[in-house]
Design an enzyme around this catalytic site. Structure first.
Site, mmCIF file in Angstrom:
data_model
loop_
_atom_site.group_PDB
_atom_site.id
_atom_site.type_symbol
_atom_site.label_atom_id
_atom_site.label_comp_id
_atom_site.label_asym_id
_atom_site.label_seq_id
_atom_site.Cartn_x
_atom_site.Cartn_y
_atom_site.Cartn_z
ATOM 1 N N SER A 101 -7.144 1.827 -48.983
ATOM 2 C CA SER A 101 -8.561 1.812 -49.343
ATOM 3 C C SER A 101 -9.011 0.381 -49.615
ATOM 4 O O SER A 101 -8.282 -0.400 -50.234
ATOM 5 C CB SER A 101 -8.812 2.663 -50.594
ATOM 6 O OG SER A 101 -8.503 4.013 -50.354
ATOM 7 N N ARG A 118 -5.239 15.252 -50.164
ATOM 8 C CA ARG A 118 -5.567 14.539 -51.398
ATOM 9 C C ARG A 118 -5.517 15.531 -52.550
ATOM 10 O O ARG A 118 -6.352 16.427 -52.651
ATOM 11 C CB ARG A 118 -6.942 13.881 -51.309
ATOM 12 C CG ARG A 118 -7.248 13.020 -52.533
ATOM 13 C CD ARG A 118 -8.418 12.099 -52.294
ATOM 14 N NE ARG A 118 -9.692 12.813 -52.266
ATOM 15 C CZ ARG A 118 -10.864 12.216 -52.028
ATOM 16 N NH1 ARG A 118 -10.910 10.925 -51.766
ATOM 17 N NH2 ARG A 118 -11.978 12.916 -52.029
ATOM 18 N N LYS A 167 -16.026 11.852 -55.682
ATOM 19 C CA LYS A 167 -15.468 10.703 -56.396
ATOM 20 C C LYS A 167 -16.610 9.976 -57.080
ATOM 21 O O LYS A 167 -17.100 8.960 -56.614
ATOM 22 C CB LYS A 167 -14.720 9.777 -55.427
ATOM 23 C CG LYS A 167 -13.696 8.885 -56.113
ATOM 24 C CD LYS A 167 -12.801 8.187 -55.097
ATOM 25 C CE LYS A 167 -11.716 7.399 -55.825
ATOM 26 N NZ LYS A 167 -10.813 6.687 -54.888
#
Length: 209
Positions: A109, A40, A138
């Site tokens: 997701s 990521r 996040k």
């Protein structure tokens, strides 16, 4: 497609380990029991991302662990990674599936039952459900309730991986729910001993599956 082990799903964060130790941390995590790795990267030019993915794939190939690329289908294709993971604001899952074909893994997701059902219909191989808890990696993520997670698990027919604030303290809350695995970031990437942390996390996940 070969059967994928989602038990301990490592999501990378280049900002967490000490500079220059990124690939070393991932390798230690795999030796400790990480079964899947997602690269990521939210910053950097395409050339930089390609080089990072290429170097990481050398690590995952060495240990025969699948590599998933977050969002960037072009990078996934360029390094021949095992799959791609898309969020709700990324490339639509149905389009991503057409682009990558059926030999690659597609993760999506989902934070609601509706999103989960649509993702399965659109060709997802697995779901990343969450954020289950507040997470520093996040900060803008909406929290998915345990009731929503249970509804998703009862409705979809593909593996479900929980993500968001997953660590040694929170994993027991998923006991006997039927999840396929846990996605972790800080619990491994920020650990002083990634191998031991991965080993402890995997044992804990297996005890609570």
């Amino acid at each position: 497609m070969k059967k994928i082990d989602y038990t301990l799903y490592l999501v990378t964060d280049r900002n967490q380990p000490a500079p220059g130790t990124f690939e070393k941390v991932v390798a230690e995590a795999i030796r400790g029991g990480a079964t899947l790795v997602q690269l990521r990267e939210k910053s950097g030019d395409t050339g930089i991302l390609y080089e990072r993915a290429r170097q990481l794939k050398q690590v995952t190939d060495r240990y025969h662990v699948p590599l998933i690329i977050d969002d960037r289908i072009d990078i996934m294709m360029a390094v021949d990674a095992d799959g791609v993971h898309v969020g709700q604001s990324d490339m639509p899952a149905s389009v991503a599936r057409k682009m990558i074909g059926h030999d690659k893994i597609l993760g999506v997701s989902a934070g609601t039952l509706e999103e989960a059902v649509k993702a399965e219909k659109d060709g997802a191989d697995y779901l990343g459900v969450g954020a289950m808890f507040p997470t520093a990696t996040k900060t803008d993520a909406d929290i998915t309730s345990m009731e929503t997670l249970k509804a998703i698990l009862q409705t979809v027919h593909i593996p479900v991986v929980v993500i968001g604030g997953i660590n040694q303290k929170t994993i027991p809350q998923f006991k006997d729910l039927g999840i396929a695995g846990c996605a972790v970031v800080s619990a491994i990437m920020a650990s002083r001993n990634p191998q031991n942390s991965a080993k402890e996390l995997k044992e804990l996940i297996n005890r609570n599956k």
